[in-house]
Each structure stands twice: as structure tokens, then as C-alpha cells.
Design an enzyme around this catalytic site. Structure first.
Site, PDB file in Angstrom:
ATOM      1  CD  GLU A  17      18.264 -34.080 -10.754  1.00 26.41           C
ATOM      2  OE1 GLU A  17      18.736 -32.923 -10.578  1.00 26.41           O
ATOM      3  OE2 GLU A  17      17.915 -34.504 -11.871  1.00 26.41           O
ATOM      4  CG  ASN A 155      15.473 -32.280 -15.618  1.00 29.12           C
ATOM      5  OD1 ASN A 155      15.961 -31.895 -14.562  1.00 29.12           O
ATOM      6  ND2 ASN A 155      15.149 -33.551 -15.828  1.00 29.12           N
ATOM      7  CG  ASP A 207      18.741 -34.672 -15.468  1.00 28.91           C
ATOM      8  OD1 ASP A 207      18.354 -33.844 -14.623  1.00 28.91           O
ATOM      9  OD2 ASP A 207      18.499 -35.885 -15.371  1.00 28.91           O
TER      10      ASP A 207
END
Length: 301
Positions: A17, A155, A207
Site C-alpha cells: 500500500e 481510501n 482503493d
């Protein structure tokens, strides 16, 4: 357009991430939330530096004064890559022992924005019930403020290059929505929240995100094997298939910001039975989508 997406780092991350480009070092910062670890990948040499973190790390941003700022369970921390030291700056967020930071980005004025979510994942909620994640802002003076609550899996944070818009999404399956706000760059205040894009119309949930120089929003479509480019009016302009089921975060980088970097989830979090289809899941990928990107500035705190 046939855009080739290639793996530049077969990292085998569990929960890759937090991708962000650092122009000063010509490198890509990224995190593995599950490890937990912080990484800095140098495309020129293919070297990937790794530092273990004391708790789950949700996001990272290069710092104007040097090093980086990381979002740990303890709060916002200064990180010095020279010796790997970590120093707490502000413990207001995440604020609860049960929560951690998730996605974050820096606005054009140097404020670091990031949201929190439960470490165990979002609780199942009745229809209409708000989540218990919160969006925080770390101001350039080092102070922190809570700005928005009611989130499940925060997100998709991004700011338009002109600083007039803020984007935010929630990946929680019953919501899977991207919102846009009017943004007062001088005061760091979002307002007039409205739906920008409902991802029920596409395969992937929202995301991490990135912006390009034309003001278009790029979405990592987790569970959808794709990334999307959305125009400022919320229209799909481009869909790029990716070789992983769960792309997680995006960042434009490279000498001219012509490259789009993509992090991903790996073993343990991808769908059982898909391993042979995505042998490099958990890796860092790159493509050249044919547009010039926008890279957020370094954090001013």
C-alpha cells in the site's frame, strides 16, 4: 490503448500500500501494512530498501525537512532513513488502540491527510449505520485535527493539482463510493461533499488513487483486476487491466511523471484458487499510460 503493466519489484508483500513518489530521491516509498514494514524502491538501480516498523503502518509521505512522515498505530511519526529512527510527532491519530491508519496523501499546501479504520477490519453494520473510522489532517505546524467521521475503510484520498478539489472513497463493499469535495486550500477545509463515482458500475471497488496533470482521477480497482481513469465529471475515460486481482494504491513517478506505479495485495489476501493467475501478487508494478501525472508535494509538518 494497449498499455503494458509489468512487475518491477516482485516483493511478495501481504498488504502492499501507500505508494508515493519522492522527487528528491527519485524513488518510490511504499508500505506493507501487514509486515509491518516501510520500503523505498529506487527504479534506477532496482534496489528496494526495507525498514521494519513497530506497528501497522498505513501511509507515508516524504518530508520537506528530510526523511519521511509515517502513519503508525502510535500516531504521526518522523522517520529518518539514515539511521532508521522513529520519533512521535502527534499522537492524536489513530487515537484508539483498536484502530490504525489506512490511506493518506499530502495536499498542495503540504498538509498530510489520512484516515483510520479498525485493525480487525470494518464491523458489519445495519443499513444506514455509520462506520467508526475518521479522517484526520496533520497541519504544517504539526497540529492534528479530526475532519470527518463515519467511515468504514477510508481510501482514495487525492487532491486536484489546482487544490480546488478533494477526493475520498470508502472501499467497504456495501458503500464502494468515491466522493468529491470543494476544497479551500488556504484553510485546508473540504465542503460540499457529493458522489463522484459509484463503483457498483465496474468490477473493482475503490482503493488508492492518484491524480494526473489534466485533473483526472485514477482509481485502483481492488477485486477487479483493473485501474480506471475518471474525468473530472466522473466519466470513465480509460480502463487498464492489471495482472493482479487486488491493486491497492497508485502513484505517478519517473523523470517526467510519465510512469504509474501500482502496489498490490499478496498471498493470504487474494482469492483462493487464483494464485496461478497472479504469481506476482504482492509486487510493485508500473505502466506508462500515455499521460503526465501529478505528484503531491512533500509534507510540510
Amino acid at each position: 490503448m494497449n498499455t503494458t503493466v509489468e512487475c518491477v519489484l516482485d516483493a511478495k508483500a501481504t498488504l502492499g500500500e501507500g505508494a508515493v513518489w519522492d522527487a528528491q530521491s527519485s524513488a518510490l516509498w511504499w508500505v506493507d501494512i501487514a509486515a509491518p514494514s516501510l520500503h523505498r524502491f529506487h527504479p534506477g538501480t532496482k534496489k528496494n530498501q526495507t525498514w521494519s516498523m513497530p506497528s501497522a503502518i498505513g501511509c507515508v509521505a516524504p518530508r520537506r525537512s528530510g526523511g519521511a512522515i509515517v502513519g503508525l498505530e502510535e500516531g504521526w511519526c518522523a522517520f529518518d532513513p539514515a539511521d532508521g529512527s522513529i520519533r512521535l510527532l502527534n499522537d492524536m491519530a489513530p487515537g484508539l488502540a483498536t484502530h490504525r491508519f489506512n490511506d493518506g496523501t499530502v495536499d498542495p499546501a503540504g498538509r498530510f491527510w489520512a484516515g483510520t479504520m479498525p485493525k480487525s477490519g470494518p464491523r458489519d453494520a445495519a443499513a444506514g449505520e455509520a462506520g467508526d473510522g475518521t479522517l484526520f489532517c496533520l497541519d504544517v505546524d504539526g497540529s492534528c485535527r479530526a475532519v470527518l467521521d463515519g467511515l468504514y475503510i477510508q481510501n482514495g484520498l487525492a487532491f486536484s493539482p489546482d487544490g480546488k478539489r478533494m477526493y475520498l472513497s470508502d472501499s467497504y463493499k456495501p458503500i464502494r463510493t468515491i466522493w468529491v469535495f470543494d476544497y479551500d486550500l488556504e484553510t485546508g477545509t473540504p465542503s460540499n461533499r457529493r458522489t463522484f463515482f459509484d463503483t457498483n458500475a465496474v468490477a473493482g471497488r475503490p482503493d488508492g488513487a492518484a491524480m494526473d496533470a489534466e485533473g483526472c482521477y485514477w482509481m485502483a480497482g481492488i477485486d477487479g483486476w483493473q485501474i480506471l481513469r475518471l474525468t473530472p465529471d466522473g466519466t470513465i475515460d480509460l480502463t487498464i487491466p492489471v495482472p493482479v486481482e487486488k491493486p491497492t494504491c497508485l502513484a505517478f513517478g519517473g523523470p517526467r511523471l510519465e510512469q504509474l506505479y501500482i502496489t498490490s495485495m499478496g498471498d493470504g489476501l487474494i482469492s483462493p484458487g487464483t494464485e496461478d493467475r497472479q504469481p506476482q501478487a504482492g509486487g510493485v508494478f508500473v505502466c506508462e499510460p500515455g499521460v503526465v501525472g501529478y505528484a503531491p508535494p512533500a509534507c510540510g509538518a
